[in-house]
Scaffold this motif. Structure first.
Motif, mmCIF file in Angstrom:
data_model
loop_
_atom_site.group_PDB
_atom_site.id
_atom_site.type_symbol
_atom_site.label_atom_id
_atom_site.label_comp_id
_atom_site.label_asym_id
_atom_site.label_seq_id
_atom_site.Cartn_x
_atom_site.Cartn_y
_atom_site.Cartn_z
ATOM 1 N N LEU A 1 0.809 -0.740 -0.276
ATOM 2 C CA LEU A 1 -0.380 -0.196 0.068
ATOM 3 C C LEU A 1 0.707 1.236 -0.283
ATOM 4 O O LEU A 1 0.232 2.080 -0.665
ATOM 5 N N HIS A 2 2.447 1.070 0.537
ATOM 6 C CA HIS A 2 2.917 2.000 0.639
ATOM 7 C C HIS A 2 3.229 2.873 -0.994
ATOM 8 O O HIS A 2 3.494 3.983 -1.460
ATOM 9 N N GLY A 3 3.720 1.507 -1.195
ATOM 10 C CA GLY A 3 3.898 1.901 -3.051
ATOM 11 C C GLY A 3 3.247 2.634 -3.263
ATOM 12 O O GLY A 3 3.445 3.482 -4.458
ATOM 13 N N THR A 4 1.707 1.747 -4.013
ATOM 14 C CA THR A 4 0.538 2.888 -5.054
ATOM 15 C C THR A 4 0.467 4.340 -3.776
ATOM 16 O O THR A 4 0.305 5.581 -4.577
ATOM 17 N N HIS A 5 0.526 5.284 -2.615
ATOM 18 C CA HIS A 5 0.815 6.164 -2.539
ATOM 19 C C HIS A 5 1.769 7.009 -2.131
ATOM 20 O O HIS A 5 1.560 7.672 -2.871
ATOM 21 N N ARG A 6 2.812 6.131 -3.046
ATOM 22 C CA ARG A 6 4.128 6.617 -3.405
ATOM 23 C C ARG A 6 4.271 7.264 -4.685
ATOM 24 O O ARG A 6 4.160 8.309 -5.623
ATOM 25 N N MET A 7 3.036 6.789 -5.342
ATOM 26 C CA MET A 7 2.867 7.315 -7.180
ATOM 27 C C MET A 7 2.747 8.355 -7.398
ATOM 28 O O MET A 7 1.869 8.479 -6.655
ATOM 29 N N THR A 8 2.865 9.234 -7.845
ATOM 30 C CA THR A 8 3.102 10.531 -8.409
ATOM 31 C C THR A 8 1.698 10.918 -9.669
ATOM 32 O O THR A 8 0.986 12.241 -9.300
ATOM 33 N N ASN A 9 1.644 9.541 -10.584
ATOM 34 C CA ASN A 9 0.268 9.496 -11.708
ATOM 35 C C ASN A 9 -0.882 9.454 -10.548
ATOM 36 O O ASN A 9 -0.973 8.513 -9.859
ATOM 37 N N ALA A 10 -1.618 10.583 -10.303
ATOM 38 C CA ALA A 10 -3.139 9.746 -10.152
ATOM 39 C C ALA A 10 -3.877 8.705 -10.134
ATOM 40 O O ALA A 10 -4.073 7.457 -9.728
ATOM 41 N N MET A 11 -3.754 8.742 -12.100
ATOM 42 C CA MET A 11 -4.260 7.323 -12.602
ATOM 43 C C MET A 11 -3.591 5.926 -12.451
ATOM 44 O O MET A 11 -4.086 4.905 -11.657
ATOM 45 N N ALA A 12 -2.193 6.075 -12.088
ATOM 46 C CA ALA A 12 -1.798 5.024 -12.212
ATOM 47 C C ALA A 12 -1.605 4.817 -10.494
ATOM 48 O O ALA A 12 -2.057 3.175 -9.618
ATOM 49 N N ARG A 13 -2.388 5.708 -8.797
ATOM 50 C CA ARG A 13 -1.959 5.497 -8.380
ATOM 51 C C ARG A 13 -3.346 4.139 -7.926
ATOM 52 O O ARG A 13 -3.382 3.905 -7.491
ATOM 53 N N ALA A 14 -4.613 4.872 -8.772
ATOM 54 C CA ALA A 14 -5.903 4.898 -8.437
ATOM 55 C C ALA A 14 -5.818 3.026 -8.381
ATOM 56 O O ALA A 14 -6.318 2.685 -8.298
ATOM 57 N N ARG A 15 -5.218 2.208 -10.082
ATOM 58 C CA ARG A 15 -4.887 1.593 -10.202
ATOM 59 C C ARG A 15 -4.285 0.614 -9.622
ATOM 60 O O ARG A 15 -4.590 -0.411 -9.554
ATOM 61 N N ALA A 16 -3.456 0.885 -8.729
ATOM 62 C CA ALA A 16 -2.645 0.144 -8.268
ATOM 63 C C ALA A 16 -3.356 0.134 -7.270
ATOM 64 O O ALA A 16 -3.132 -1.263 -6.906
ATOM 65 N N ALA A 17 -3.657 1.191 -6.387
ATOM 66 C CA ALA A 17 -4.415 0.530 -4.889
ATOM 67 C C ALA A 17 -5.642 -0.178 -5.695
ATOM 68 O O ALA A 17 -5.509 -1.298 -4.743
ATOM 69 N N ARG A 18 -6.353 -0.518 -6.508
ATOM 70 C CA ARG A 18 -7.376 -1.206 -6.781
ATOM 71 C C ARG A 18 -6.767 -2.435 -6.976
ATOM 72 O O ARG A 18 -7.329 -3.556 -6.768
ATOM 73 N N SER A 19 -5.690 -2.707 -7.296
ATOM 74 C CA SER A 19 -5.294 -3.913 -8.188
ATOM 75 C C SER A 19 -4.685 -4.457 -6.676
ATOM 76 O O SER A 19 -4.822 -5.169 -6.077
ATOM 77 N N VAL A 20 -4.162 -4.117 -5.862
ATOM 78 C CA VAL A 20 -3.546 -4.299 -4.267
ATOM 79 C C VAL A 20 -4.482 -5.360 -3.869
ATOM 80 O O VAL A 20 -4.519 -5.679 -3.197
ATOM 81 N N GLU A 21 -5.640 -3.482 -3.152
ATOM 82 C CA GLU A 21 -6.823 -4.482 -2.384
ATOM 83 C C GLU A 21 -7.425 -5.477 -2.830
ATOM 84 O O GLU A 21 -8.209 -6.400 -2.330
ATOM 85 N N GLY A 22 -7.175 -5.875 -4.672
ATOM 86 C CA GLY A 22 -8.142 -6.606 -5.025
ATOM 87 C C GLY A 22 -7.445 -8.252 -4.813
ATOM 88 O O GLY A 22 -7.456 -9.176 -4.572
ATOM 89 N N LEU A 23 -5.594 -8.389 -4.698
ATOM 90 C CA LEU A 23 -5.226 -9.578 -4.926
ATOM 91 C C LEU A 23 -5.246 -9.589 -2.824
ATOM 92 O O LEU A 23 -5.449 -10.779 -2.396
ATOM 93 N N LEU A 24 -5.230 -8.022 -2.248
ATOM 94 C CA LEU A 24 -5.561 -8.965 -0.947
ATOM 95 C C LEU A 24 -6.468 -9.399 -0.376
ATOM 96 O O LEU A 24 -6.711 -10.406 0.742
ATOM 97 N N ALA A 25 -7.695 -9.593 -1.036
ATOM 98 C CA ALA A 25 -9.232 -9.472 -0.757
ATOM 99 C C ALA A 25 -8.332 -11.435 -0.517
ATOM 100 O O ALA A 25 -10.132 -12.292 0.114
ATOM 101 N N ARG A 26 -8.004 -12.416 -1.375
ATOM 102 C CA ARG A 26 -8.080 -13.602 -1.170
ATOM 103 C C ARG A 26 -7.238 -13.982 -0.362
ATOM 104 O O ARG A 26 -7.077 -15.593 -0.272
#
Length: 66
Positions: free
Chosen positions: A35-60
């Motif tokens: 999650l820290h890695g996603t929050h450090r991203m400077t591009n908002a769209m990339a950050r949102a995409r990465a956060a969704r990806s990580v959250e979806g992965l962690l749901a498993r």
């Protein structure tokens, strides 16, 4: 495996299928780092995409204190 999955380098479904119905877990420190890695991203769209990806992965996974 978590980082490769977040980057789209592996098929998570196939990788997890090898474990059958076992309960898989990830430590909170790993969750924090992902999650820290996603929050450090400077591009908002990339950050949102990465956060969704990580959250979806962690749901498993079960998240355990460590």
């Amino acid at each position: 495996m978590l980082i490769a999955a977040e980057h789209g380098d592996i098929d998570v479904g196939k990788a997890l299928a090898a474990y059958g119905d076992q309960n898989l877990a990830v430590a909170t420190i790993c969750v924090s780092e992902l999650l820290h890695g996603t929050h450090r991203m400077t591009n908002a769209m990339a950050r949102a995409r990465a956060a969704r990806s990580v959250e979806g992965l962690l749901a498993r996974f079960t998240i355990i204190d460590f």
